[in-house]
Design an enzyme around this catalytic site. Structure first.
Site, mmCIF file in Angstrom:
data_model
loop_
_atom_site.group_PDB
_atom_site.id
_atom_site.type_symbol
_atom_site.label_atom_id
_atom_site.label_comp_id
_atom_site.label_asym_id
_atom_site.label_seq_id
_atom_site.Cartn_x
_atom_site.Cartn_y
_atom_site.Cartn_z
ATOM 1 N N HIS A 1 0.830 -1.215 0.000
ATOM 2 C CA HIS A 1 0.000 0.000 0.000
ATOM 3 C C HIS A 1 0.863 1.264 0.000
ATOM 4 O O HIS A 1 0.511 2.265 0.630
ATOM 5 C CB HIS A 1 -0.947 0.028 1.202
ATOM 6 C CG HIS A 1 -1.936 -1.093 1.223
ATOM 7 N ND1 HIS A 1 -3.208 -0.957 0.717
ATOM 8 C CD2 HIS A 1 -1.858 -2.362 1.667
ATOM 9 C CE1 HIS A 1 -3.860 -2.106 0.871
ATOM 10 N NE2 HIS A 1 -3.068 -2.977 1.436
ATOM 11 N N ASN B 1 -10.315 -2.864 2.466
ATOM 12 C CA ASN B 1 -10.014 -2.880 1.033
ATOM 13 C C ASN B 1 -11.292 -2.628 0.239
ATOM 14 O O ASN B 1 -12.386 -2.633 0.798
ATOM 15 C CB ASN B 1 -9.443 -4.244 0.623
ATOM 16 C CG ASN B 1 -7.942 -4.369 0.910
ATOM 17 O OD1 ASN B 1 -7.276 -3.393 1.248
ATOM 18 N ND2 ASN B 1 -7.423 -5.560 0.776
HETATM 19 FE FE1 HDE Z 1 -2.506 -4.879 5.439
HETATM 20 N N1 HDE Z 1 -0.720 -4.083 5.942
HETATM 21 N N2 HDE Z 1 -1.858 -6.686 5.973
HETATM 22 N N3 HDE Z 1 -4.239 -5.727 4.773
HETATM 23 N N4 HDE Z 1 -3.160 -3.100 4.850
HETATM 24 C C1 HDE Z 1 -0.360 -2.799 5.814
HETATM 25 O O1 HDE Z 1 0.728 -1.521 7.449
HETATM 26 C C2 HDE Z 1 -0.775 -6.932 6.713
HETATM 27 C C3 HDE Z 1 -4.560 -7.047 4.831
HETATM 28 C C4 HDE Z 1 -4.405 -2.801 4.402
HETATM 29 O O2 HDE Z 1 -3.228 3.431 4.011
HETATM 30 C C5 HDE Z 1 0.960 -2.489 6.465
HETATM 31 O O3 HDE Z 1 0.990 0.693 7.787
HETATM 32 C C6 HDE Z 1 -0.690 -8.333 7.039
HETATM 33 C C7 HDE Z 1 -5.954 -7.249 4.554
HETATM 34 C C8 HDE Z 1 -4.469 -1.420 4.044
HETATM 35 O O4 HDE Z 1 -1.602 3.251 5.458
HETATM 36 C C9 HDE Z 1 1.348 -3.823 7.093
HETATM 37 C C10 HDE Z 1 -1.772 -8.913 6.455
HETATM 38 C C11 HDE Z 1 -6.443 -5.998 4.332
HETATM 39 C C12 HDE Z 1 -3.206 -0.897 4.303
HETATM 40 C C13 HDE Z 1 0.210 -4.712 6.684
HETATM 41 C C14 HDE Z 1 -2.507 -7.878 5.801
HETATM 42 C C15 HDE Z 1 -5.361 -5.067 4.458
HETATM 43 C C16 HDE Z 1 -2.416 -1.979 4.816
HETATM 44 C C17 HDE Z 1 1.969 -1.845 5.569
HETATM 45 C C18 HDE Z 1 -2.151 -10.379 6.423
HETATM 46 C C19 HDE Z 1 -7.879 -5.607 3.957
HETATM 47 C C20 HDE Z 1 -2.729 0.509 4.054
HETATM 48 C C21 HDE Z 1 1.967 -0.373 5.929
HETATM 49 C C22 HDE Z 1 -2.483 -10.877 7.681
HETATM 50 C C23 HDE Z 1 -8.836 -5.869 4.988
HETATM 51 C C24 HDE Z 1 -3.014 1.416 5.196
HETATM 52 C C25 HDE Z 1 1.193 -0.294 7.131
HETATM 53 C C26 HDE Z 1 -2.585 2.817 4.867
HETATM 54 C C27 HDE Z 1 -1.087 -1.854 5.219
HETATM 55 C C28 HDE Z 1 0.163 -5.989 7.076
HETATM 56 C C29 HDE Z 1 -3.659 -8.136 5.042
HETATM 57 C C30 HDE Z 1 -5.537 -3.672 4.264
HETATM 58 C C31 HDE Z 1 2.708 -4.363 6.701
HETATM 59 C C32 HDE Z 1 0.390 -8.991 7.843
HETATM 60 C C33 HDE Z 1 -6.717 -8.567 4.562
HETATM 61 C C34 HDE Z 1 -5.674 -0.675 3.480
HETATM 62 O O5 HDE Z 1 1.378 -3.740 8.487
#
Ligand code: HDE
Length: 704
Positions: free
Chosen positions: A90, A163
């Protein structure tokens, strides 16, 4: 001594010219801007007034630079450290401020303060993003969009980090690094950027049957939205609402855009990315700056344990939805975005979303992906923002009173005041826990053995993928087939392509056959082994189609009007008025950006020149040209593309008769999507057609 022009730019009257701005020296020696507004005196970061920001301190005009030049040293030092690590996923995103307004009390279900009073307004910050691309990648990649909402409630920040697609690729957080590694540029060659169309991604996917449902969404037009404003948002996981009696109700969160859903087509997306890589951010910027505030309704699907036990799929499985026909989403409030950040970096780049930010009354389920996320987000912030005190940044700080004994660390800005920095203490100082108001986790009873196993209830990977596919209109189904074909055509290893087709056979045989045929696979592979036999009895759900959930109006959309010298100013004015009434925008495209002289001698200002305003940037186009103007445009490749693309992308095309030679040259065949604008009736009929957004009936004519 000969003076080099760069040595001093100061003239005898003590004026400096920099990029056409005149800075004059004030009585106190401070520099004032004399063109373009008042500015304050420049100082160093430590407050020392700066006398010269154009030249480093040297021995003589041509001598070495002195190390004592603290202003230079500080300026370059700070510049050298301007970048922080981009988000690992992201990375490319765009945010805006706004508010959430609660419709009615939800006290029966939750004690969350944000849901107690009708009309309550809670400040909000939202960041939209793509997942795979780097920070500088283009906006209209085929990708999932992040829809992260920070709600600054009176009982702490609630981050709903969702999302624009309601399911996810994987069922267990331990697979996330593998998924993301596979989609990012391949590690040896460092490409492709912001694209899933490559071997590694499809290799991983084709070896991961649980991703099939999500793959159908990502291959659909949901993954190439027209605007952030026309996308849905989803919390994805099942969460809990917990009321004052500590009773829990399961909940799924949905954001529904007021302007309806809309996407672009793939060929258009590819061209938009070249014409305007900032297409989505510019769109949000323009909408908010012009006072056309995007809006979403927050809807909840509420259900109890009894429903969870009886539902076809496991409500903890993030690769499954609960169809809206089974549980109708209930609107509980609206989100309005009405203000752009003052500074992109300070706000949009430094905003730190964390799934574990929930206020009392909202709680987690055991969805293993959510549990994993709750661990990941705190970790990622320390890496990116570099200090445990990232919550001190204004964009991340709660807007309600907060009080704790955490202290020190890098960049501490709010340490506890007074003697007590621990608790309990005898000084009667500092904050105390509050068992009544404080966050209490829902006391779910848990027992079991420690295991590394997927539940059997997560084993059906194809049935909802099929349900998604059969819920689409014919053009949408074709887009899915075309997207799969395109993506797999970029996969160089035939066995990966075939493996994907073997999965598609479990989803829809027609789809599998089409894709196989288009990929030149002569013999269909055998169906992939399925852990559980796919079901074909799930009913189609209209809520899953974009076309069935389009807007009822053309509001918020944009028409590109191509004009030439000698055009009919009356028609341009009438069209402008009709679009304004509809709540739509209009942009004038002219052979020269300055504009054109209309037949009545009036001047029409252009916002774009034809090379900079291709039709892919608009939802519909109009050609209001003079016969001579049209003739000249027939010789312009960009003008011919303007027409040919609008036609190929199934857009409605308003026009005057004089545009015919251009249509001929662009080799387009007039159909019901071409509307003559010569009369008032013509203009209203054009606007009425535009409400349908695209003439999908044309698509078979323009696509194999
Ligand atoms: Fe994320 N995800 N994600 N994700 N995610 C990040 O956090 C992660 C997942 C989502 O505008 C990170 O600050 C893991 C699902 C958004 O700043 C990180 C897993 C969904 C954003 C991270 C998921 C998301 C992130 C990277 C699997 C939809 C952007 C930067 C378990 C429901 C937020 C940060 C923004 C961002 C980890 C799966 C949505 C690395 C480990 C499912 C919208 O922490």
């Amino acid at each position: 001594m000969a003076k080099k022009p760069s040595q001093s730019r100061r003239s005898p009257d003590d004026q400096v010219t920099i990029h056409d701005q005149k800075l004059s020296r004030g009585s106190g020696g401070e520099l004032h801007q004399t063109a373009g507004g008042d500015t304050e005196a420049m100082t160093t970061a430590h407050g020392v007034p700066v006398s010269d920001d154009q030249n480093t301190l040297k021995i003589g005009t041509r001598g070495p630079t002195l190390i004592e030049d603290f202003h230079f040293r500080e300026k370059i030092f700070h510049f050298d450290h301007e970048r922080i690590p981009e988000r690992v996923v992201h990375a490319r995103g765009y945010g805006a401020h706004g508010y959430f307004e609660t419709y009615a009390s939800l006290a029966d279900y939750t004690r969350a303060d944000i849901f107690q009073r009708a009309g309550e307004k809670t400040p909000a910050f939202v960041r939209f993003s793509t997942v795979a691309g780097s920070k500088g990648s283009f906006d209209v990649a085929r990708d999932v969009r992040g829809f992260a909402v920070k709600l600054y409630t009176k009982e702490g920040n609630w981050d709903l980090v969702g999302n624009n697609i309601p399911v996810f690729f994987i069922q267990d957080a331990i697979k996330f690094p593998d998924l993301i590694h596979s989609v990012k540029p391949e590690p040896d060659r460092a490409f492709p950027q912001a694209q899933s169309a490559h071997d590694n991604f499809w290799d991983f996917i084709s070896l991961t049957p649980e991703s099939m449902h999500m793959v159908m969404w990502v291959m659909s037009d949901r993954a190439i939205p027209r605007s952030f404003r026309f996308m849905e948002g989803f919390g994805v996981h099942t969460f809990r609402l917990v009321n004052a009696n500590d009773e829990s109700t399961f909940v799924k969160f949905h954001w529904k855009p007021k302007f309806g859903l809309q996407s672009v087509v793939w060929n258009e997306a590819v061209k938009i990315n070249g014409a305007d890589p900032d297409f989505h951010r510019r769109d949000l910027w323009q909408a908010i700056q012009s006072g056309d505030f995007p809006e979403w309704e927050l809807c909840v699907q509420l259900f109890d344990q009894e429903f969870a036990d009886s539902f076809d799929f496991d409500i903890l499985d993030p690769t499954k939805i609960i169809p809206e026909e089974i549980i109708k989403p209930m609107p509980v409030g609206r989100l309005v975005l009405d203000r752009m950040p003052d500074n992109f970096f300070a706000e949009t780049e430094q905003v730190a979303f964390m799934t574990q930010n929930v206020p009392p009354g909202i709680d987690f389920s055991n969805d293993p992906l959510l549990q994993g996320r709750n661990f990941s987000y705190l970790d990622t912030q320390i890496k990116r923002l570099g200090s445990t005190n990232f919550s001190h940044l204004p964009i991340n700080a709660p807007k309600c009173p907060f009080n704790h004994f955490q202290q020190d660390g890098h960049m501490a800005m709010r340490n506890p005041v007074g003697r007590a920095n621990y608790q309990p203490n005898s000084w009667g100082m500092g904050p105390r826990e509050d068992p009544q108001r404080g966050f209490r986790s829902f006391a779910d009873a848990e027992e079991g053995q420690k295991v590394r196993l997927r539940p059997e209830s997560f084993a059906d990977h194809y049935s909802q993928a099929r349900q998604f596919f059969i819920s689409q209109t014919v053009p949408e189904q074709q887009h899915i087939a075309m997207a799969l074909t395109f993506e797999l055509s970029k996969v160089e290893t035939p066995v990966i392509r075939e493996r994907m087709v073997s999965h598609l056979l479990n989803i829809d045989e027609g789809l599998a056959e089409t894709v196989a045929e288009k990929l030149g696979i002569k013999e269909l592979p055998k169906k992939a082994d399925a852990a559980i036999a796919p079901r074909d009895d799930l009913q189609a759900s209209d809520a899953l189609s974009i076309v069935k959930n389009g807007p009822a109006s053309f509001a918020g959309r944009k028409v590109g009007v191509l004009v030439t010298d000698g055009c009919d100013a009356g028609i341009v004015k009438k069209l402008a008025a009709a679009l304004k009434k509809e709540g739509a925008m209009m942009e004038i495209i002219a052979p020269k950006v300055g504009g054109v002289e209309a037949s009545d001698g009036s001047f029409i200002e252009g916002q774009q020149m034809i090379d900079g305003g291709p039709s892919v940037l608009y939802d519909a186009v109009a050609l209001i040209v003079s016969p001579e103007g049209a003739e000249k445009l027939t010789k312009e490749a960009t003008a011919r593309d303007f027409v040919a693309d609008a036609f190929a992308h199934c857009k409605f095309i308003g026009h005057v008769e004089a545009a015919q030679p251009l249509f001929d040259k662009a080799q387009v065949e007039l159909d019901e999507g071409f509307i003559e604008l010569g009369s008032a009736a013509g203009i209203s009929s054009f606007i009425e057609s535009c409400r349908k957004l695209r003439l999908w009936a044309r698509e078979p004519k323009v696509k194999m």
